[in-house]
Design an enzyme around this catalytic site. Sequence first.
Site, PDB file in Angstrom:
ATOM      1  N   TYR A 142      63.798  91.418  39.624  1.00 50.16           N
ATOM      2  CA  TYR A 142      65.195  91.874  39.657  1.00 50.16           C
ATOM      3  C   TYR A 142      65.930  91.349  40.880  1.00 50.16           C
ATOM      4  O   TYR A 142      67.146  91.202  40.854  1.00 50.16           O
ATOM      5  CB  TYR A 142      65.253  93.409  39.691  1.00 50.16           C
ATOM      6  CG  TYR A 142      65.255  94.060  38.343  1.00 50.16           C
ATOM      7  CD1 TYR A 142      64.191  93.898  37.472  1.00 50.16           C
ATOM      8  CD2 TYR A 142      66.328  94.851  37.948  1.00 50.16           C
ATOM      9  CE1 TYR A 142      64.196  94.510  36.235  1.00 50.16           C
ATOM     10  CE2 TYR A 142      66.334  95.468  36.717  1.00 50.16           C
ATOM     11  CZ  TYR A 142      65.267  95.292  35.870  1.00 50.16           C
ATOM     12  OH  TYR A 142      65.276  95.903  34.639  1.00 50.16           O
ATOM     13  N   LYS A 189      49.881  92.574  35.123  1.00 47.69           N
ATOM     14  CA  LYS A 189      49.468  91.467  34.248  1.00 47.69           C
ATOM     15  C   LYS A 189      48.637  90.514  35.103  1.00 47.69           C
ATOM     16  O   LYS A 189      48.978  89.340  35.292  1.00 47.69           O
ATOM     17  CB  LYS A 189      50.730  90.800  33.674  1.00 47.69           C
ATOM     18  CG  LYS A 189      50.487  89.747  32.618  1.00 47.69           C
ATOM     19  CD  LYS A 189      50.125  90.306  31.256  1.00 47.69           C
ATOM     20  CE  LYS A 189      49.784  89.196  30.291  1.00 47.69           C
ATOM     21  NZ  LYS A 189      49.218  89.691  29.028  1.00 47.69           N
ATOM     22  N   ASP A 222      50.697  94.655  28.447  1.00 51.29           N
ATOM     23  CA  ASP A 222      50.778  94.593  26.981  1.00 51.29           C
ATOM     24  C   ASP A 222      49.942  95.702  26.353  1.00 51.29           C
ATOM     25  O   ASP A 222      50.360  96.374  25.409  1.00 51.29           O
ATOM     26  CB  ASP A 222      50.363  93.203  26.457  1.00 51.29           C
ATOM     27  CG  ASP A 222      49.082  92.665  27.071  1.00 51.29           C
ATOM     28  OD1 ASP A 222      48.588  93.238  28.063  1.00 51.29           O
ATOM     29  OD2 ASP A 222      48.553  91.656  26.561  1.00 51.29           O
TER      30      ASP A 222
END
Length: 356
Positions: A142, A189, A222
């Site tokens: 961001y 991740k 995920d």
Amino acid sequence: MKYNIALVPGDGIGPEIVSAAVEVLKAVGDKYGHEFVFNEYYAGGCAIDKFGEPLPQETIDGCLASDSVILGAVGGPKWDDVPNHLRPEKGLLAIRKALGLYTNLRPAKIQPALADACVLRPDIAAKGFDLMIVRELTGGIYFGERGRNEKGDAAYDTESYSTEEIERNARNAFEIARKRKGHVTSVEKSNVLETSRLWKETVHHLQETEYPDVKLDDMYVDNAAMQLVRDPSFFDVIVTSNMFGDILSDEASQVTGSIGLLASASLGDSKRGMYEPIHGSAPDIAGTGLANPIATILSAAMMLRYSFDLGEEADCIENAVNKVLEAGWRTKDIAAPGDENWLKGSEMKDKILAEI
Ligand code: IPM
Ligand code: MG
């Protein structure tokens, strides 16, 4: 005690839901002998219209001078075509940064009275769930460097995290877990991203050195997205990055089926926080009276608890909301299909006021 509260109603349904929360706070103040002083500031689309920018300095100064901030929601199609650096959302990101609010708490739970609103299969919903997403809020992709090449046919956004940024957020997650079920799931991740590998190392180091009493496990994002619909009861506290937290918190809140009830808190090093509903500015229903004020009212309760240490007063608001829901009162967004007896937002607020 006297508390100065900055109000940033924003756009769309923001003003109506914030004013409902103000009425509830006034009632709680009367009941417990506190004085809440409110000052209003502009941010988002309304600030673009009035000042030509989404976050005027006077809003930053006003919020910094306050004991805490309540925000409604920002944005709407009216400002879809303004240049990127002037978008209403920029105002929201900038206020988080300016106030140093690096941790975002987003609870999602099945309200017992609203269990049938849950969108999951009944056997999964029956297990219930009550989880807290602790989202890093002022770093990551961001706020990383972004741009385009000269031709404009390639673009990049960068995710970057320092151990310090990861650690201060993770510390909040461990502290919160201690007050809940003592279980943190760190979502990343790390099978692909270097920032995630640093994230994982840092969170584990902190747990080993300072929070050995808290159970920590890791989950790829995920998989976490999948587990949230497969078995959300697995989770207690989820700690994750800005981007992953943005996505998973929308998923988690929608799974409850009652996004209009979910509050959030953004916190930093000081007691000053910013409290806002999880839902957006819903410009399509602004001014129709349909907006559900409960998420903002519960955000005000979170403010009393986290920023002012007024636990009893926060309980008072939460209990009032529960009583009204248990009595079967609903706004349109949480009414069962076919139920036409729902209340307008202001009527819902009045029911809650009557319980305070
Ligand atoms: C949120 C919102 C914001 C975010 C947008 C409006 C910039 O989606 O608070 O989750 O992505 O943080
Ligand atoms: Mg979001």
